[in-house]
Design an enzyme around this catalytic site. Sequence first.
Site, PDB file in Angstrom:
ATOM      1  N   CYS A   4      37.782 -10.533   2.475  1.00 19.48           N
ATOM      2  CA  CYS A   4      37.264 -10.281   1.138  1.00 19.48           C
ATOM      3  C   CYS A   4      35.921 -10.987   0.932  1.00 19.48           C
ATOM      4  CB  CYS A   4      38.256 -10.727   0.075  1.00 19.48           C
ATOM      5  SG  CYS A   4      39.669  -9.598  -0.093  1.00 19.48           S
TER       6      CYS A   4
ATOM      7  N   HIS B  76      35.536 -11.526  -5.346  1.00 21.08           N
ATOM      8  CA  HIS B  76      36.150 -12.467  -6.273  1.00 21.08           C
ATOM      9  C   HIS B  76      35.432 -13.815  -6.267  1.00 21.08           C
ATOM     10  CE1 HIS B  76      38.270 -14.894  -3.118  1.00 21.08           C
ATOM     11  NE2 HIS B  76      38.287 -13.737  -2.464  1.00 21.08           N
TER      12      HIS B  76
END
Length: 472
Positions: A371, A352
């Site tokens: 992440c 992201h």
Amino acid sequence: MRMIYRASLSGMLCTAAIGWAALGTPAAAAQQGPIDLTAAAKPAPKPTPTAKPTTAAPAQTATPTTTPAGTATPAAVPVFQPVAPPLAHWTVADAQALLAAIKGIRSEGLTPADYEPAALAAQITKGEGDDLDTLASRLFVWLAEDLRDGRTPMPARIQWFAVDPDQDLHPNAQLLAQATETHDVPGVLASLNPTHPDYALLKDMLSKAKDPRQIAMIKANMDRWRWLARDMGLQYLIINVPEQELRLTVNNKIIRTYRAIVGKPGKTATPQLAEQVKNVVFNPTWTVPQSIVVGEGLGQKLIASPALAKRQGYVATKNADGTITVVQQPGDTNSLGRVKLDMPNEHAIYIHDTPNRNLFALPARALSHGCIRAERATELAMTMAILGADLPPETAVEYNLSGKYTKVPMTKPWAVYITYFTVARDVNGLMRSFPDIYLRDAPVIASFAKPRELHTDQRKSNEAIIKLDNPL
């Protein structure tokens, strides 16, 4: 400003849609020069003398590994079975070809002694027969397994959750039959080597290396390529966690390189995965984990002050059972930034954007809760949508600027490999070493200093799954 931004993005993406896959022009971000490999390497522990098994051993109980952070292992430890080797008839000529391959296997970073060359040579002198068939079949399978799947035992592959499909595509019996029926033992073995260009570069480095520590590191990283699929696909993303870089790759050619932020060492270390991007999400929402909603008191704070929630872009809902759900709305302050690449997996890992783009300027970027945050993530996401979902560039720009949550399903397979290479090519094309930020080198190097272990049906680490869904 909005019109200028729209025109700039549209022009950039039209060019990308037409030419990126064909041109293969990697971005060369500024990096430090090559690092001395021997400075980062550690001497491998001395091997512990053990008897080398010559036949399939009884069932082995997998020993659960513990990460440097002390990650808990499952309560029930699975039992993994060694796979009995198939049997084929061997001519003396084919057995001699196998013996030659074993003696020359150092060039692939493996150890000839693992495959009992003296025993094979002695059996060859006795001629064809059941004994030669049994021994040569077993040694061929051992060598083929190590070339296809890697020599490192699964318990030494810390947080390894990328299942390698090669043993399903090229099972032992098929390889053995092909080698003995076509009488092309060296060709069948060579066909198992990784095709990624970095493997060939490591092999070349190994041929020139003199320092034992350097050799150990190169061998460990050559083996890591074997853990992955030999054919990684026509187009894929690959993240090298120690380098903290992400690459958009087509036909094994690097099209674009992006700096990445990866998980902090310890419990939030980024695991090694092989997944598929399923959706490109523009202007994502973020459902705040309960560890923050409850653990840090965010939920009660926002419920008590709707004005604060609105000002900070949150929607807080008190459920019938008393729990609180907090969802951060799309916008400049959203923790996921402007885009998200959705790749469903049991670890809740995804790629992201971030509102804190200044962090990409840092040389050490192991900062996340697991992440992957990507530099220039909007460019990456739009490129993925154009090439992987046939989205017109103008539509990609509209979705990005709309400010509204928009999910674009991928229509073409797009693999994502999260890897861990401490010796690899950098963004300037130079082979160099990278810091072993999660301390994963030592178990791999130590396994090479011990006698070869029988392969079992274990396909990935049996460490506990930790969902790392907090991008902060």
